[in-house]
Design a protein around this motif. Structure first.
Motif, PDB file in Angstrom:
ATOM      1  N   THR A  26     -21.469  -6.271 -16.583  1.00  0.00           N
ATOM      2  CA  THR A  26     -21.645  -7.524 -15.851  1.00  0.00           C
ATOM      3  C   THR A  26     -20.271  -7.969 -15.351  1.00  0.00           C
ATOM      4  O   THR A  26     -19.235  -7.473 -15.807  1.00  0.00           O
ATOM      5  CB  THR A  26     -22.236  -8.621 -16.751  1.00  0.00           C
ATOM      6  OG1 THR A  26     -21.356  -8.861 -17.853  1.00  0.00           O
ATOM      7  CG2 THR A  26     -23.597  -8.206 -17.277  1.00  0.00           C
ATOM      8  N   ALA A  80     -19.972 -14.973 -10.324  1.00  0.00           N
ATOM      9  CA  ALA A  80     -21.346 -15.370 -10.031  1.00  0.00           C
ATOM     10  C   ALA A  80     -21.316 -16.565  -9.085  1.00  0.00           C
ATOM     11  O   ALA A  80     -20.356 -17.332  -9.055  1.00  0.00           O
ATOM     12  CB  ALA A  80     -22.076 -15.727 -11.315  1.00  0.00           C
ATOM     13  N   PRO A 127     -27.130 -17.451 -10.981  1.00  0.00           N
ATOM     14  CA  PRO A 127     -27.247 -17.095 -12.399  1.00  0.00           C
ATOM     15  C   PRO A 127     -25.921 -17.169 -13.123  1.00  0.00           C
ATOM     16  O   PRO A 127     -24.860 -17.126 -12.512  1.00  0.00           O
ATOM     17  CB  PRO A 127     -27.763 -15.648 -12.346  1.00  0.00           C
ATOM     18  CG  PRO A 127     -27.287 -15.130 -11.024  1.00  0.00           C
ATOM     19  CD  PRO A 127     -27.338 -16.298 -10.093  1.00  0.00           C
ATOM     20  N   SER A 177     -24.769 -14.931 -15.051  1.00  0.00           N
ATOM     21  CA  SER A 177     -24.154 -13.609 -15.061  1.00  0.00           C
ATOM     22  C   SER A 177     -24.473 -12.886 -13.767  1.00  0.00           C
ATOM     23  O   SER A 177     -25.422 -13.207 -13.064  1.00  0.00           O
ATOM     24  CB  SER A 177     -24.663 -12.777 -16.250  1.00  0.00           C
ATOM     25  OG  SER A 177     -24.367 -13.393 -17.464  1.00  0.00           O
ATOM     26  N   LYS A 178     -23.659 -11.903 -13.477  1.00  0.00           N
ATOM     27  CA  LYS A 178     -23.869 -11.089 -12.289  1.00  0.00           C
ATOM     28  C   LYS A 178     -23.519  -9.662 -12.656  1.00  0.00           C
ATOM     29  O   LYS A 178     -22.473  -9.393 -13.232  1.00  0.00           O
ATOM     30  CB  LYS A 178     -22.969 -11.578 -11.154  1.00  0.00           C
ATOM     31  CG  LYS A 178     -23.017 -10.715  -9.907  1.00  0.00           C
ATOM     32  CD  LYS A 178     -22.054 -11.261  -8.855  1.00  0.00           C
ATOM     33  CE  LYS A 178     -22.050 -10.361  -7.612  1.00  0.00           C
ATOM     34  NZ  LYS A 178     -21.099 -10.867  -6.601  1.00  0.00           N
ATOM     35  N   ARG A 179     -24.398  -8.745 -12.359  1.00  0.00           N
ATOM     36  CA  ARG A 179     -24.118  -7.366 -12.728  1.00  0.00           C
ATOM     37  C   ARG A 179     -22.968  -6.808 -11.907  1.00  0.00           C
ATOM     38  O   ARG A 179     -22.799  -7.142 -10.738  1.00  0.00           O
ATOM     39  CB  ARG A 179     -25.370  -6.513 -12.583  1.00  0.00           C
ATOM     40  CG  ARG A 179     -25.961  -6.485 -11.189  1.00  0.00           C
ATOM     41  CD  ARG A 179     -27.298  -5.768 -11.201  1.00  0.00           C
ATOM     42  NE  ARG A 179     -27.828  -5.667  -9.842  1.00  0.00           N
ATOM     43  CZ  ARG A 179     -29.013  -5.148  -9.562  1.00  0.00           C
ATOM     44  NH1 ARG A 179     -29.781  -4.689 -10.540  1.00  0.00           N
ATOM     45  NH2 ARG A 179     -29.433  -5.071  -8.315  1.00  0.00           N
ATOM     46  N   ASP A 182     -32.717  -9.452 -18.850  1.00  0.00           N
ATOM     47  CA  ASP A 182     -33.381 -10.695 -18.449  1.00  0.00           C
ATOM     48  C   ASP A 182     -34.796 -10.479 -17.942  1.00  0.00           C
ATOM     49  O   ASP A 182     -35.440 -11.411 -17.474  1.00  0.00           O
ATOM     50  CB  ASP A 182     -32.549 -11.448 -17.408  1.00  0.00           C
ATOM     51  CG  ASP A 182     -32.275 -10.617 -16.162  1.00  0.00           C
ATOM     52  OD1 ASP A 182     -32.787  -9.490 -16.068  1.00  0.00           O
ATOM     53  OD2 ASP A 182     -31.531 -11.098 -15.292  1.00  0.00           O
ATOM     54  N   ARG A 196     -29.491  -9.836 -12.981  1.00  0.00           N
ATOM     55  CA  ARG A 196     -28.142 -10.054 -13.510  1.00  0.00           C
ATOM     56  C   ARG A 196     -27.663  -8.903 -14.375  1.00  0.00           C
ATOM     57  O   ARG A 196     -26.507  -8.880 -14.780  1.00  0.00           O
ATOM     58  CB  ARG A 196     -28.127 -11.346 -14.339  1.00  0.00           C
ATOM     59  CG  ARG A 196     -28.473 -12.589 -13.547  1.00  0.00           C
ATOM     60  CD  ARG A 196     -28.431 -13.809 -14.424  1.00  0.00           C
ATOM     61  NE  ARG A 196     -29.588 -13.893 -15.315  1.00  0.00           N
ATOM     62  CZ  ARG A 196     -29.594 -14.546 -16.470  1.00  0.00           C
ATOM     63  NH1 ARG A 196     -28.511 -15.157 -16.893  1.00  0.00           N
ATOM     64  NH2 ARG A 196     -30.664 -14.584 -17.218  1.00  0.00           N
TER      65      ARG A 196
END
Length: 454
Positions: free
Chosen positions: A147, A153, A158, A160-162, A186, A195
């Protein structure tokens, strides 16, 4: 022991910093009236000068690639060192990956390579020069890896962000106990909304390699001068993923039954204990409950609950674990708890676990964490009855004399033995000194703070 020369340098480091005459954050006088919060605690050969522990806090400030990948930097010296200067007893380095794909983000630290020892040693040297102990939390993020740093982000998107390959992520090497789209953390698989990356299931051989990676990272920690090692088995990261029947759908010896799902944790504990000195304390952080038992998913598959943690806790002393760091949640977004608004929500669980362990006459220290922000609240968590003997000489001797205060007196039990604090230290790095003032405890300050010439 206080130095005889009031300008004695701390030995063994390549720069001058004066050895404090008295360790910051320790009372000028210990008596029966001294709150347990400010009494020392001996764990194996390590002596905590008080009961304040700085929890591991991710900083996302390590290089994502190149020769310095995963190495601690001056940022970590500045932030972690500041907590030590102002009286915390034990300062933890954030979750540190034992394998490259075990990082939470590309900017998280690691200890999978000897080249990463030097950065950790620099942090450890400074923290210890200020009278504190330094700990490290060894971790593998599992399906919650790759992440991005949170500030990447979107502001209203969100949390988190991948991380894709363009920012150093490893979308094709995210691993967990089980694999597939239904194992995305998620529960969403959408190119715009998701995410987290869908994990691939670790092979049985890869699980064994993870165990060895934890042990090797522990050896590197010792070489760097770390005093305390903590295994991260909480918050939905890899070991927690194995513990939970919700995220562990394996059919080999690491899945299915309670014994199989806890196998990875116990193998990691044994592997680390076998390679570190007998004098080095070993902690485990665990999510005591997932808060999923009342959800449809939990009713269908079962989940990890407090009773599960108690069952594990009772096995830890025989394995050489000294302290259980009690946290909760993090393995699925459907969890039913609002940790940000539930005061003492984990302290009560810690108390329950401590009582269960002590009822079986087992010796396991318990740490409480979560929303500990106020002086009286912190005091009550570790408070107990009983006089503390008048103390002399070194902190080590103080710890021995204060040992009596860690046992129950007159039927009164503490809720926990130490407190782990994170966000409050971010808000107020001097929180130990502030709590002392609020509780009326006269403590020593850093030597350099005693007088300033303008």
């Amino acid at each position: 022991m206080a130095p005889t020369n009031l300008n004695t340098p701390v030995p063994g480091i390549p720069y001058f910093t004066p050895q404090h005459v008295h360790s910051p954050g320790t009372p000028k006088e210990l008596s029966s009236k001294t709150p347990t919060l400010f009494t020392p605690l001996q764990i194996r050969n390590a002596t905590l000068r008080n009961r304040f522990v700085v929890s591991p806090m991710c900083q996302y400030s390590a290089a994502p690639s190149g020769p310095k990948i995963g190495a601690l930097t001056d940022w970590h010296v500045a932030t972690l060192g500041h907590y030590a200067i102002k009286g915390a007893a034990l300062v933890f380095v954030e979750a540190t990956a034992v394998q490259p794909n075990g990082r939470i983000s590309p900017n998280c630290p690691g200890l999978w390579d000897d080249a990463q020892i030097a950065g950790l040693k620099r942090v450890a040297d400074f923290v210890k020069s200020q009278g504190a102990l330094v700990g490290i939390q060894l971790a593998h993020a599992g399906r919650k890896s790759s992440t991005a740093a949170p500030w990447l982000a979107t502001v209203d998107g969100p949390r988190s962000k991948r991380a894709d390959k363009d920012i150093g992520g490893w979308p094709d090497d995210v691993k967990g106990p089980s694999g597939g789209l239904d194992q995305v953390w998620d529960g969403i698989y959408d190119s715009e909304q998701n995410r987290f990356w869908p994990p691939k299931a670790l092979t049985t051989q890869e699980v064994r390699e993870v165990v060895q990676a934890f042990a090797t990272a522990a050896e590197r920690s010792v070489k760097a001068g770390v005093d305390v090692i903590e295994i991260h088995a909480a918050h939905g990261y890899l070991i927690h993923q194995f513990l939970s029947p919700i995220s562990n759908r394996r059919t080999d010896e690491y899945g299915g039954s309670f014994e199989n799902r806890t196998r990875l944790l116990f193998e990691v504990i044994k592997a680390i204990r076998n390679v570190i000195p007998a004098s080095t304390p070993l902690f485990v952080r665990i999510s005591s409950t997932e808060y999923l038992e009342d959800t449809d998913l939990g009713k269908k598959l079962g989940s990890w609950v407090v009773e599960s943690t108690i069952k594990v806790a009772k096995q830890l002393p025989a394995l050489g674990v000294d302290l259980l760091d009690v946290s909760s949640g993090g393995n699925h977004p459907d969890q039913r708890i609002d940790g940000f608004n539930a005061k003492n929500y984990q302290v009560e669980i810690a108390d329950r676990i401590r009582k269960a362990v002590h009822a079986d006459n087992l010796k396991l220290l318990i740490g409480a964490v979560g929303m500990i922000t106020e002086a009286e609240q912190a005091k009550r968590i570790v408070e107990q009855n009983g006089a503390v003997a008048q103390l002399e000489n070194s902190i080590r001797e103080e710890a021995e004399a204060a040992k009596e205060a860690t046992d129950a007196k007159d039927g009164k039990q503490p809720l926990a033995d130490v407190i782990f604090v994170a966000r409050q230290f971010m808000r107020e790095s001097e929180w130990v000194l502030k709590v002392a003032w609020q509780l009326g405890v006269d403590v020593w300050w850093p030597s350099q703070f005693m007088r300033v010439t303008f």
